[in-house]
Write a protein that holds these residues in place. Structure first.
Motif, PDB file in Angstrom:
ATOM      1  N   UNK A   1      -0.863 -55.469  -8.372  1.00  0.00           N
ATOM      2  CA  UNK A   1      -0.869 -54.534  -9.486  1.00  0.00           C
ATOM      3  C   UNK A   1       0.560 -54.220  -9.939  1.00  0.00           C
ATOM      4  N   UNK A   2       1.452 -53.969  -8.994  1.00  0.00           N
ATOM      5  CA  UNK A   2       2.845 -53.685  -9.321  1.00  0.00           C
ATOM      6  C   UNK A   2       3.498 -54.877 -10.019  1.00  0.00           C
ATOM      7  N   UNK A   3       3.261 -56.076  -9.514  1.00  0.00           N
ATOM      8  CA  UNK A   3       3.807 -57.283 -10.121  1.00  0.00           C
ATOM      9  C   UNK A   3       3.264 -57.482 -11.529  1.00  0.00           C
ATOM     10  N   UNK A   4       1.977 -57.281 -11.713  1.00  0.00           N
ATOM     11  CA  UNK A   4       1.364 -57.423 -13.033  1.00  0.00           C
ATOM     12  C   UNK A   4       1.956 -56.423 -14.021  1.00  0.00           C
TER      13      UNK A   4
ATOM     14  N   UNK B   1       4.169 -57.378 -17.293  1.00  0.00           N
ATOM     15  CA  UNK B   1       3.692 -56.980 -18.621  1.00  0.00           C
ATOM     16  C   UNK B   1       4.756 -56.184 -19.354  1.00  0.00           C
ATOM     17  N   UNK B   2       5.391 -55.268 -18.654  1.00  0.00           N
ATOM     18  CA  UNK B   2       6.456 -54.463 -19.258  1.00  0.00           C
ATOM     19  C   UNK B   2       7.608 -55.366 -19.699  1.00  0.00           C
ATOM     20  N   UNK B   3       8.013 -56.292 -18.845  1.00  0.00           N
ATOM     21  CA  UNK B   3       9.100 -57.220 -19.173  1.00  0.00           C
ATOM     22  C   UNK B   3       8.748 -58.049 -20.415  1.00  0.00           C
ATOM     23  N   UNK B   4       7.529 -58.543 -20.476  1.00  0.00           N
ATOM     24  CA  UNK B   4       7.105 -59.349 -21.615  1.00  0.00           C
ATOM     25  C   UNK B   4       7.150 -58.537 -22.909  1.00  0.00           C
ATOM     26  N   UNK B   5       6.630 -57.329 -22.886  1.00  0.00           N
ATOM     27  CA  UNK B   5       6.610 -56.490 -24.083  1.00  0.00           C
ATOM     28  C   UNK B   5       8.015 -56.133 -24.562  1.00  0.00           C
TER      29      UNK B   5
END
Length: 117
Positions: free
Chosen positions: A96-99, A103-107
Motif C-alpha cells: 500500500x505504501x509503495x502504491x 501514484x503520488x510520484x506519477x501525478x
C-alpha cells in the motif's frame, strides 16, 4: 431471544480434530472468507521452513468459510498462523505504501494531456 447478530460466529476458530495433544497439527476455520485470504495465507505459510504441510479448502460455494490445515515440524500451528497473519499484514502495508508513493510520484511528474488546450 437471540438474534443472528448475537449468535455470530468468531472470525477464526480452531477445529478440535485430535485428542492426543499434538499442537503441531491443526485445522482452523476462517468464517466470512474466500480464496483471497486462503491463497495469501497459504503462500505466506509455505515460505515458513517450519511448515511441513499447509492447505485450505472452501467447504461449499454457498458457504463463505475456509478450512485451513497446518502441520509444522515442532512449533505449535497456532503460533505459526499468528506469525503468518503478522507477515501478511506487513506485506500488505508495504504494498500500500509503495502504491501510494508511486501514484503520488506519477501525478507530480506527468503532465495531464487534457490541460493542453
Amino acid at each position: 431471544m437471540a438474534t443472528q447478530e448475537t449468535m455470530k460466529k468468531p472470525a477464526l476458530e480452531m477445529l478440535d480434530t485430535r485428542n492426543d495433544g499434538d499442537e503441531t497439527v491443526q485445522t482452523f476455520i476462517l468464517h466470512d472468507e474466500d480464496h483471497t485470504l486462503g491463497n495469501a495465507l497459504k503462500y505466506i505459510l509455505n515460505k515458513n521452513p517450519e511448515v511441513i504441510f499447509v492447505g485450505y479448502s472452501i467447504t461449499h460455494p454457498s458457504e463463505s468459510k475456509i478450512n485451513l490445515r497446518i502441520q509444522t515440524s515442532g512449533r505449535p500451528a497456532v503460533d505459526v498462523l499468528k506469525q503468518a497473519f503478522k507477515d501478511l499484514k506487513q506485506m500488505c502495508s508495504h504494498m500500500l505504501t509503495t502504491f501510494e508513493s508511486s501514484t503520488k510520484y506519477y501525478k507530480e511528474n506527468h503532465v495531464d494531456d487534457t490541460d493542453m488546450s
